[in-house]
Write a protein that holds these residues in place. Structure first.
Motif, PDB file in Angstrom:
ATOM      1  N   VAL A 105       4.136  15.191   5.104  1.00 42.77           N
ATOM      2  CA  VAL A 105       5.441  14.681   5.535  1.00 42.77           C
ATOM      3  C   VAL A 105       5.334  13.197   5.866  1.00 42.77           C
ATOM      4  N   LEU A 106       4.251  12.810   6.525  1.00 46.18           N
ATOM      5  CA  LEU A 106       4.053  11.400   6.840  1.00 46.18           C
ATOM      6  C   LEU A 106       3.917  10.560   5.568  1.00 46.18           C
ATOM      7  N   PHE A 107       3.268  11.122   4.559  1.00 41.98           N
ATOM      8  CA  PHE A 107       3.130  10.381   3.306  1.00 41.98           C
ATOM      9  C   PHE A 107       4.459  10.259   2.566  1.00 41.98           C
ATOM     10  N   VAL A 108       5.312  11.261   2.682  1.00 40.34           N
ATOM     11  CA  VAL A 108       6.652  11.133   2.095  1.00 40.34           C
ATOM     12  C   VAL A 108       7.386   9.979   2.769  1.00 40.34           C
ATOM     13  N   ARG A 109       7.271   9.907   4.088  1.00 41.92           N
ATOM     14  CA  ARG A 109       7.931   8.816   4.812  1.00 41.92           C
ATOM     15  C   ARG A 109       7.335   7.464   4.441  1.00 41.92           C
ATOM     16  N   LEU A 110       6.024   7.388   4.259  1.00 39.45           N
ATOM     17  CA  LEU A 110       5.402   6.140   3.816  1.00 39.45           C
ATOM     18  C   LEU A 110       5.939   5.713   2.455  1.00 39.45           C
ATOM     19  N   GLU A 111       6.073   6.666   1.549  1.00 42.04           N
ATOM     20  CA  GLU A 111       6.631   6.358   0.224  1.00 42.04           C
ATOM     21  C   GLU A 111       8.064   5.847   0.337  1.00 42.04           C
ATOM     22  N   GLN A 112       8.842   6.456   1.231  1.00 39.62           N
ATOM     23  CA  GLN A 112      10.225   6.009   1.419  1.00 39.62           C
ATOM     24  C   GLN A 112      10.277   4.586   1.952  1.00 39.62           C
ATOM     25  N   LEU A 113       9.390   4.263   2.862  1.00 36.86           N
ATOM     26  CA  LEU A 113       9.370   2.920   3.423  1.00 36.86           C
ATOM     27  C   LEU A 113       8.836   1.902   2.415  1.00 36.86           C
ATOM     28  N   TRP A 114       7.891   2.329   1.589  1.00 37.07           N
ATOM     29  CA  TRP A 114       7.267   1.408   0.616  1.00 37.07           C
ATOM     30  C   TRP A 114       8.260   1.016  -0.481  1.00 37.07           C
ATOM     31  N   SER A 115       8.970   1.979  -0.978  1.00 34.91           N
ATOM     32  CA  SER A 115       9.937   1.697  -2.043  1.00 34.91           C
ATOM     33  C   SER A 115      11.266   2.342  -1.702  1.00 34.91           C
ATOM     34  N   PRO A 116      12.085   1.678  -0.889  1.00 37.15           N
ATOM     35  CA  PRO A 116      13.353   2.282  -0.460  1.00 37.15           C
ATOM     36  C   PRO A 116      14.332   2.443  -1.611  1.00 37.15           C
ATOM     37  N   LEU A 173      -9.919  10.427   1.307  1.00 36.87           N
ATOM     38  CA  LEU A 173      -8.769  10.176   0.434  1.00 36.87           C
ATOM     39  C   LEU A 173      -7.715   9.333   1.147  1.00 36.87           C
ATOM     40  N   VAL A 174      -7.464   9.654   2.407  1.00 33.97           N
ATOM     41  CA  VAL A 174      -6.481   8.897   3.192  1.00 33.97           C
ATOM     42  C   VAL A 174      -6.956   7.454   3.374  1.00 33.97           C
ATOM     43  N   LEU A 175      -8.237   7.274   3.665  1.00 34.70           N
ATOM     44  CA  LEU A 175      -8.774   5.921   3.812  1.00 34.70           C
ATOM     45  C   LEU A 175      -8.660   5.128   2.512  1.00 34.70           C
ATOM     46  N   GLY A 176      -8.891   5.792   1.383  1.00 36.20           N
ATOM     47  CA  GLY A 176      -8.731   5.126   0.093  1.00 36.20           C
ATOM     48  C   GLY A 176      -7.305   4.648  -0.119  1.00 36.20           C
ATOM     49  N   GLN A 177      -6.347   5.484   0.228  1.00 38.93           N
ATOM     50  CA  GLN A 177      -4.941   5.099   0.111  1.00 38.93           C
ATOM     51  C   GLN A 177      -4.614   3.948   1.062  1.00 38.93           C
ATOM     52  N   ALA A 178      -5.152   4.002   2.265  1.00 35.70           N
ATOM     53  CA  ALA A 178      -4.894   2.939   3.242  1.00 35.70           C
ATOM     54  C   ALA A 178      -5.467   1.608   2.761  1.00 35.70           C
ATOM     55  N   VAL A 179      -6.671   1.638   2.223  1.00 33.34           N
ATOM     56  CA  VAL A 179      -7.287   0.409   1.722  1.00 33.34           C
ATOM     57  C   VAL A 179      -6.483  -0.143   0.541  1.00 33.34           C
ATOM     58  N   ALA A 180      -6.087   0.721  -0.385  1.00 39.26           N
ATOM     59  CA  ALA A 180      -5.287   0.277  -1.536  1.00 39.26           C
ATOM     60  C   ALA A 180      -3.966  -0.327  -1.083  1.00 39.26           C
ATOM     61  N   ASP A 182       0.533   6.154  -6.305  1.00 42.02           N
ATOM     62  CA  ASP A 182       1.296   7.408  -6.369  1.00 42.02           C
ATOM     63  C   ASP A 182       0.425   8.640  -6.586  1.00 42.02           C
ATOM     64  N   TRP A 183      -0.516   8.561  -7.535  1.00 41.57           N
ATOM     65  CA  TRP A 183      -1.329   9.736  -7.822  1.00 41.57           C
ATOM     66  C   TRP A 183      -2.245  10.073  -6.645  1.00 41.57           C
ATOM     67  N   LEU A 184      -2.662   9.052  -5.893  1.00 45.04           N
ATOM     68  CA  LEU A 184      -3.505   9.306  -4.730  1.00 45.04           C
ATOM     69  C   LEU A 184      -2.694   9.957  -3.610  1.00 45.04           C
ATOM     70  N   THR A 185      -1.449   9.523  -3.462  1.00 40.90           N
ATOM     71  CA  THR A 185      -0.565  10.161  -2.481  1.00 40.90           C
ATOM     72  C   THR A 185      -0.374  11.631  -2.815  1.00 40.90           C
ATOM     73  N   MET A 186      -0.133  11.931  -4.076  1.00 38.33           N
ATOM     74  CA  MET A 186       0.059  13.323  -4.492  1.00 38.33           C
ATOM     75  C   MET A 186      -1.226  14.139  -4.284  1.00 38.33           C
ATOM     76  N   THR A 187      -2.366  13.551  -4.585  1.00 40.44           N
ATOM     77  CA  THR A 187      -3.642  14.233  -4.374  1.00 40.44           C
ATOM     78  C   THR A 187      -3.859  14.544  -2.898  1.00 40.44           C
ATOM     79  N   ILE A 188      -3.540  13.591  -2.042  1.00 35.38           N
ATOM     80  CA  ILE A 188      -3.676  13.789  -0.598  1.00 35.38           C
ATOM     81  C   ILE A 188      -2.756  14.911  -0.130  1.00 35.38           C
ATOM     82  N   GLN A 189      -1.544  14.917  -0.619  1.00 38.25           N
ATOM     83  CA  GLN A 189      -0.595  15.949  -0.204  1.00 38.25           C
ATOM     84  C   GLN A 189      -1.057  17.333  -0.630  1.00 38.25           C
ATOM     85  N   VAL A 190      -1.530  17.464  -1.848  1.00 41.89           N
ATOM     86  CA  VAL A 190      -2.003  18.768  -2.340  1.00 41.89           C
ATOM     87  C   VAL A 190      -3.257  19.203  -1.579  1.00 41.89           C
TER      88      VAL A 190
END
Length: 120
Positions: free
Chosen positions: A107-118, A44-51, A3-11
């Motif tokens: 926006v894509l990361f918001v959608r990823l979050e929605q798909l990850w935890s509906p 940062l995106v690659l780090g999130q993808a690997v995690a 979650d914190w990495l997603t927020m960091t990427i978005q900011v």
């Protein structure tokens, strides 16, 4: 997903978009500092993808795995593709391409979050 990495990427993505929009409005081409910023964002995106892939291998999976993987591939490929395109465009529109990509990425990361935890 972290979650914190997603927020960091978005900011970081929105900050990069703002910086590139300022360059566009000032009629400046894309420069090496823009590429460095996109490189940091891509790391940062690659780090999130690997995690996320590690979590999926560990057993956590979204319900719509194919859709999730397609969105994940898109967010991994978007920064370098747009950085190359923006760098090749030597007018003020080079940074505009980067700004557009950086506005889409959160926006894509918001959608990823929605798909990850509906929401149930």
């Amino acid at each position: 997903m972290v979650d914190w990495l997603t927020m960091t990427i978005q900011v970081a993505s929105l900050a990069m978009a703002g910086w590139c929009l300022i360059s566009t409005f000032r009629d400046r081409p894309m420069l090496v500092p823009h590429l460095i910023g996109m490189g940091v964002l891509w790391l940062l995106v690659l780090g999130q993808a690997v995690a996320t892939v590690v979590a999926m291998v560990g057993g956590e999976r979204p319900e719509e795995t194919a859709m999730f993987v397609s969105y994940l591939a898109t967010v991994v490929l978007l920064p370098p593709a747009c950085a190359v395109w923006g760098f090749m465009e030597r007018s003020k529109w080079g940074p505009a391409v980067i700004a557009f990509a950086c506005l889409i990425l959160p926006v894509l990361f918001v959608r990823l979050e929605q798909l990850w935890s509906p929401v149930v």
